[in-house]
Motif scaffolding. Structure first.
Motif, PDB file in Angstrom:
ATOM      1  N   GLU A  18      16.631 -10.789  -7.792  1.00 26.47           N
ATOM      2  CA  GLU A  18      15.900  -9.558  -8.491  1.00 26.47           C
ATOM      3  C   GLU A  18      14.325  -9.735  -8.810  1.00 26.47           C
ATOM      4  N   ARG A  19      13.765 -11.063  -8.808  1.00 23.04           N
ATOM      5  CA  ARG A  19      12.530 -11.237  -8.955  1.00 23.04           C
ATOM      6  C   ARG A  19      11.783 -11.224  -7.501  1.00 23.04           C
ATOM      7  N   GLY A  20      12.506 -11.138  -6.426  1.00 28.15           N
ATOM      8  CA  GLY A  20      11.896 -11.220  -5.004  1.00 28.15           C
ATOM      9  C   GLY A  20      11.530 -12.713  -4.784  1.00 28.15           C
ATOM     10  N   ALA A  21      12.350 -13.519  -5.181  1.00 27.57           N
ATOM     11  CA  ALA A  21      12.318 -15.126  -4.757  1.00 27.57           C
ATOM     12  C   ALA A  21      13.143 -15.371  -3.686  1.00 27.57           C
ATOM     13  N   CYS A  22      12.631 -16.685  -2.835  1.00 26.00           N
ATOM     14  CA  CYS A  22      13.444 -17.025  -1.809  1.00 26.00           C
ATOM     15  C   CYS A  22      14.734 -17.638  -2.234  1.00 26.00           C
ATOM     16  N   PRO A  23      15.916 -17.268  -1.608  1.00 23.82           N
ATOM     17  CA  PRO A  23      17.085 -18.014  -2.291  1.00 23.82           C
ATOM     18  C   PRO A  23      17.066 -19.600  -1.978  1.00 23.82           C
ATOM     19  N   THR A  24      16.358 -20.283  -1.053  1.00 23.89           N
ATOM     20  CA  THR A  24      16.286 -21.501  -0.788  1.00 23.89           C
ATOM     21  C   THR A  24      15.659 -22.274  -1.929  1.00 23.89           C
ATOM     22  N   CYS A  25      14.140 -21.952  -1.705  1.00 22.13           N
ATOM     23  CA  CYS A  25      13.321 -22.714  -2.770  1.00 22.13           C
ATOM     24  C   CYS A  25      12.957 -22.219  -3.999  1.00 22.13           C
ATOM     25  N   GLY A  26      13.100 -20.897  -4.215  1.00 24.91           N
ATOM     26  CA  GLY A  26      12.809 -20.007  -5.495  1.00 24.91           C
ATOM     27  C   GLY A  26      11.373 -19.614  -5.382  1.00 24.91           C
ATOM     28  N   THR A  27      10.671 -19.665  -4.353  1.00 20.58           N
ATOM     29  CA  THR A  27       9.188 -19.386  -4.179  1.00 20.58           C
ATOM     30  C   THR A  27       9.353 -17.598  -4.390  1.00 20.58           C
ATOM     31  N   VAL A  28       8.563 -17.075  -5.243  1.00 20.89           N
ATOM     32  CA  VAL A  28       8.280 -15.697  -5.199  1.00 20.89           C
ATOM     33  C   VAL A  28       7.455 -15.174  -4.256  1.00 20.89           C
ATOM     34  N   LEU A  29       8.043 -14.445  -3.334  1.00 18.30           N
ATOM     35  CA  LEU A  29       7.579 -13.883  -2.121  1.00 18.30           C
ATOM     36  C   LEU A  29       6.722 -12.538  -2.226  1.00 18.30           C
ATOM     37  N   THR A  30       5.952 -12.198  -1.629  1.00 16.06           N
ATOM     38  CA  THR A  30       5.278 -10.956  -1.831  1.00 16.06           C
ATOM     39  C   THR A  30       5.062 -10.354  -0.699  1.00 16.06           C
ATOM     40  N   GLU A  31       5.048  -9.229  -0.009  1.00 18.96           N
ATOM     41  CA  GLU A  31       4.757  -8.346   1.020  1.00 18.96           C
ATOM     42  C   GLU A  31       3.240  -8.653   1.566  1.00 18.96           C
ATOM     43  N   ALA A  32       2.858  -8.928   2.803  1.00 12.86           N
ATOM     44  CA  ALA A  32       1.684  -8.905   3.264  1.00 12.86           C
ATOM     45  C   ALA A  32       0.931  -7.589   3.112  1.00 12.86           C
ATOM     46  N   PRO A  33      -0.234  -7.673   3.001  1.00 13.10           N
ATOM     47  CA  PRO A  33      -0.978  -6.407   2.655  1.00 13.10           C
ATOM     48  C   PRO A  33      -0.952  -5.622   4.268  1.00 13.10           C
ATOM     49  N   PRO A  34      -1.160  -4.293   4.465  1.00  7.75           N
ATOM     50  CA  PRO A  34      -1.276  -3.767   5.978  1.00  7.75           C
ATOM     51  C   PRO A  34      -2.566  -3.871   6.497  1.00  7.75           C
ATOM     52  N   ARG A  35      -2.215  -4.223   7.804  1.00  5.68           N
ATOM     53  CA  ARG A  35      -3.542  -4.430   8.418  1.00  5.68           C
ATOM     54  C   ARG A  35      -4.191  -2.945   8.821  1.00  5.68           C
ATOM     55  N   HIS A  36      -5.391  -3.058   8.608  1.00 12.43           N
ATOM     56  CA  HIS A  36      -6.199  -1.805   8.805  1.00 12.43           C
ATOM     57  C   HIS A  36      -6.515  -1.746  10.414  1.00 12.43           C
ATOM     58  N   ILE A  37      -6.815  -0.814  10.825  1.00 13.83           N
ATOM     59  CA  ILE A  37      -7.229  -0.652  12.332  1.00 13.83           C
ATOM     60  C   ILE A  37      -8.607  -0.672  12.494  1.00 13.83           C
ATOM     61  N   PRO A  38      -9.304  -1.369  13.196  1.00  9.60           N
ATOM     62  CA  PRO A  38     -10.663  -1.594  13.409  1.00  9.60           C
ATOM     63  C   PRO A  38     -11.353  -0.442  13.792  1.00  9.60           C
ATOM     64  N   TRP A  39     -12.471  -0.281  13.271  1.00 11.42           N
ATOM     65  CA  TRP A  39     -13.363   1.038  13.744  1.00 11.42           C
ATOM     66  C   TRP A  39     -13.565   1.157  15.261  1.00 11.42           C
ATOM     67  N   THR A  40     -13.799   0.002  15.857  1.00 11.42           N
ATOM     68  CA  THR A  40     -14.098   0.278  17.209  1.00 11.42           C
ATOM     69  C   THR A  40     -12.962   0.622  18.026  1.00 11.42           C
TER      70      THR A  40
END
Length: 67
Positions: A18-40
Motif C-alpha cells: 500500500e505504500r508503493g514499496a518493493c515486496p523483497t527489500c521494502g524500498t519505496v519505489l516511485t515512477e520515473a518522470p516522463p521523458r520530454h521530446i527534444p526540440w530538435t
C-alpha cells in the motif's frame, strides 16, 4: 511497472504494497518522470510536414498542367 535499484529488477504494480514499496527489500519505489521530446525532433517533424505539403502541391500542380 517500477524499477527497484536495490533488488535490480522490475516490480509489477500489483506486487507493491500500500505504500508503493518493493515486496523483497521494502524500498519505496516511485515512477520515473516522463521523458520530454527534444526540440530538435519537433523542429524536424515540422520541417518534414512542410516539405511533404510542398511536394503534394507540386504533384497537384503537375497533374493540372499535364492532364
Amino acid at each position: 511497472m517500477a524499477w527497484c535499484d536495490e533488488c535490480d529488477r522490475l516490480v509489477e504494480d500489483d506486487q507493491l504494497d500500500e505504500r508503493g514499496a518493493c515486496p523483497t527489500c521494502g524500498t519505496v519505489l516511485t515512477e520515473a518522470p516522463p521523458r520530454h521530446i527534444p526540440w530538435t525532433f519537433k523542429a524536424m517533424l515540422v520541417a518534414f510536414v512542410i516539405y511533404l505539403g510542398y511536394r503534394g502541391y507540386q504533384g497537384i500542380d503537375w497533374l493540372i498542367h499535364h492532364a
